[in-house]
Design a protein around this motif. Structure first.
Motif, mmCIF file in Angstrom:
data_model
loop_
_atom_site.group_PDB
_atom_site.id
_atom_site.type_symbol
_atom_site.label_atom_id
_atom_site.label_comp_id
_atom_site.label_asym_id
_atom_site.label_seq_id
_atom_site.Cartn_x
_atom_site.Cartn_y
_atom_site.Cartn_z
ATOM 1 N N ARG A 1 -22.327 65.036 56.177
ATOM 2 C CA ARG A 1 -23.496 64.753 57.007
ATOM 3 C C ARG A 1 -24.391 65.821 56.364
ATOM 4 O O ARG A 1 -25.694 65.492 56.339
ATOM 5 C CB ARG A 1 -23.195 65.562 58.530
ATOM 6 N N SER B 1 -25.961 64.013 53.358
ATOM 7 C CA SER B 1 -27.130 62.960 53.752
ATOM 8 C C SER B 1 -28.249 63.603 54.333
ATOM 9 O O SER B 1 -29.208 63.082 54.214
ATOM 10 C CB SER B 1 -26.224 62.323 54.945
ATOM 11 N N GLU C 1 -17.012 56.832 61.031
ATOM 12 C CA GLU C 1 -17.597 55.940 61.718
ATOM 13 C C GLU C 1 -18.399 56.733 63.138
ATOM 14 O O GLU C 1 -19.883 56.456 63.386
ATOM 15 C CB GLU C 1 -16.735 54.667 61.989
ATOM 16 N N ALA C 2 -17.743 57.507 63.702
ATOM 17 C CA ALA C 2 -18.497 58.045 64.818
ATOM 18 C C ALA C 2 -19.667 58.907 64.402
ATOM 19 O O ALA C 2 -20.598 59.294 65.023
ATOM 20 C CB ALA C 2 -17.321 58.911 65.789
ATOM 21 N N ALA C 3 -19.435 59.439 63.236
ATOM 22 C CA ALA C 3 -20.384 60.402 62.680
ATOM 23 C C ALA C 3 -21.670 59.772 62.186
ATOM 24 O O ALA C 3 -22.651 60.376 61.739
ATOM 25 C CB ALA C 3 -19.913 61.327 61.396
ATOM 26 N N GLY C 4 -21.586 58.465 61.995
ATOM 27 C CA GLY C 4 -22.616 57.632 61.715
ATOM 28 C C GLY C 4 -22.785 57.591 60.114
ATOM 29 O O GLY C 4 -23.765 57.037 59.506
ATOM 30 N N LEU C 5 -21.511 57.827 59.546
ATOM 31 C CA LEU C 5 -21.612 57.856 58.022
ATOM 32 C C LEU C 5 -21.043 56.439 57.565
ATOM 33 O O LEU C 5 -20.219 55.750 58.220
ATOM 34 C CB LEU C 5 -20.796 58.839 57.503
ATOM 35 N N GLU C 6 -21.477 55.954 56.336
ATOM 36 C CA GLU C 6 -21.080 54.879 55.655
ATOM 37 C C GLU C 6 -19.683 54.863 55.351
ATOM 38 O O GLU C 6 -19.195 55.693 54.424
ATOM 39 C CB GLU C 6 -21.918 54.250 54.599
#
Length: 378
Positions: free
Chosen positions: A212, A215, A235-240
């Protein structure tokens, strides 16, 4: 085919495996030529296409030894063709060859690219760029040099012009695409940014927070983890999340990881980090670094693998986990001063987006404009 499959399963050195595979191709080509003239090239191409699609055949995407060998052979082929083409032989073929080049560039290649991409998710701009980039090269040169002499020996009209015409097409297309690739890519908006694209391997909470932070610093971060729980956390952290298996992807079997500039091995298994670092260095173009095991590690591989470890010598994997569980967090801030007490610099992100890690042997010097990625103790 059986020999090729065996070589795909037996662990041989790349040089030996490549040499035997080349010998197999040459043997098949020679046998076909012995049965019928000029069939060797066709048989070699068909053999390669068939074997590459066998389910049991596993070939890495990058094979440095094979790439070097191919470069030498291609160079020799082009030098040989250039030596046989004289100014006199080009006199009557330049204009027709340039017209053929225009047809290939403006009609044939764009049409093929759009037909091949039909029904896929390739964006329209990328289809146009694929349709633009098609320099003539090894296939055209090999085919022309193979058949032109034989046709000329049989007094076929125009056979003597095949090789000079091919030479003109190769030179024209390579020159055109070499000069226009960047402007066309920029015009179509398909340029990839020059910023670092790190792959973080591991899904522990602190590793996700690190992703994070990177990013947030403007980097295109990709993550991979083996455990379902860790993949869900990523995935829950919004990362690819990278698809497929890590080793398979790196070796070209399954999903191919393109554009990776740095691989950071951050899993909780020191031996896995060590083994993966040894494997990935041969198949990933970017740098590969791992967390240092603890000084008292009793791993099978990790204490002896060597290589440059991430972060300061005292920030081993167990120590980072211990500090994170005690409340330490990964944060970013501008490089407006030296680290404060309790701050440990993990990475420096340059203004142009280049990621510079702190390692046990190198500590980058931050300058104004840099972004610092820190492990802070609360």
């Amino acid at each position: 085919g059986v020999l090729w499959l065996v070589l795909g399963r037996v662990r041989l050195s790349e040089e030996l495996a490549t040499s035997v595979q080349l010998a197999a191709v040459i043997g098949v080509a020679a046998a076909c030529d012995a049965l019928r003239d000029d069939t060797g090239l066709i048989s070699a191409v068909v053999m390669g296409m068939a074997l590459a699609n066998l389910p049991g055949l596993e070939l890495p995407t990058r094979r440095p030894f094979f790439e070097t060998l191919v470069s030498l052979i291609i160079g020799l082929l082009f030098v040989s063709i250039s030596a046989t083409v004289t100014p006199e032989s080009l006199r009557h073929v330049v204009l027709p060859s340039l017209a053929l080049t225009a047809l290939l560039v403006l009609v044939t290649r764009p049409l093929i690219a759009h037909l091949a991409a039909a029904g896929t998710d390739v964006p329209a701009r990328e289809r146009w760029f694929i349709g633009w980039m098609a320099p003539r090269g090894i296939v055209a040169a090999a085919t022309a040099s193979t058949f032109s002499a034989e046709l000329a020996a049989h007094h076929i009209a125009g056979a003597g012009r095949i090789l000079p015409a091919t030479f003109v097409v190769i030179v024209a297309t390579v020159t055109l695409y070499g000069l226009t690739a960047f402007p066309v890519a920029r015009r179509l908006g398909v340029l990839r940014p020059s910023r670092s694209r790190p792959l973080l391997v591991g899904g522990a909470p602190w590793a996700v927070d690190l992703a994070r932070a990177l990013s947030a610093a403007g980097l295109d971060v990709l993550m991979w983890a083996g455990a379902d729980e860790e993949r869900t956390r990523i995935e829950a952290a919004g990362l690819e999340l990278a698809p497929g298996e890590l080793m398979a992807s790196a070796e070209g079997i399954g999903a191919v990881l393109e554009g990776i500039t740095d691989v950071l091995l951050l899993t909780g298994e020191d031996d896995f980090n060590a083994l993966a670092s040894l494997t990935l260095r041969e198949s990933v173009e970017g740098t590969v670094r791992r967390l240092a095991p603890s000084a008292a590690s009793e791993g099978v591989v990790a204490p002896y693998a060597g290589g440059e470890a991430l972060f300061d010598a005292d920030l081993t994997r167990p120590e980072i986990v211990r500090r994170y569980e005690a409340g330490a967090r990964v944060v970013t801030r501008t490089a407006d001063g030296p680290p404060a007490a309790g701050e440990h610099v993990l990475f420096v992100v340059r203004p142009e987006g280049r990621l510079v890690p702190v390692t046990d042997g190198v500590r980058p010097e931050p300058v104004p404009g840099d972004t610092l990625v820190l492990l802070t103790e609360t």
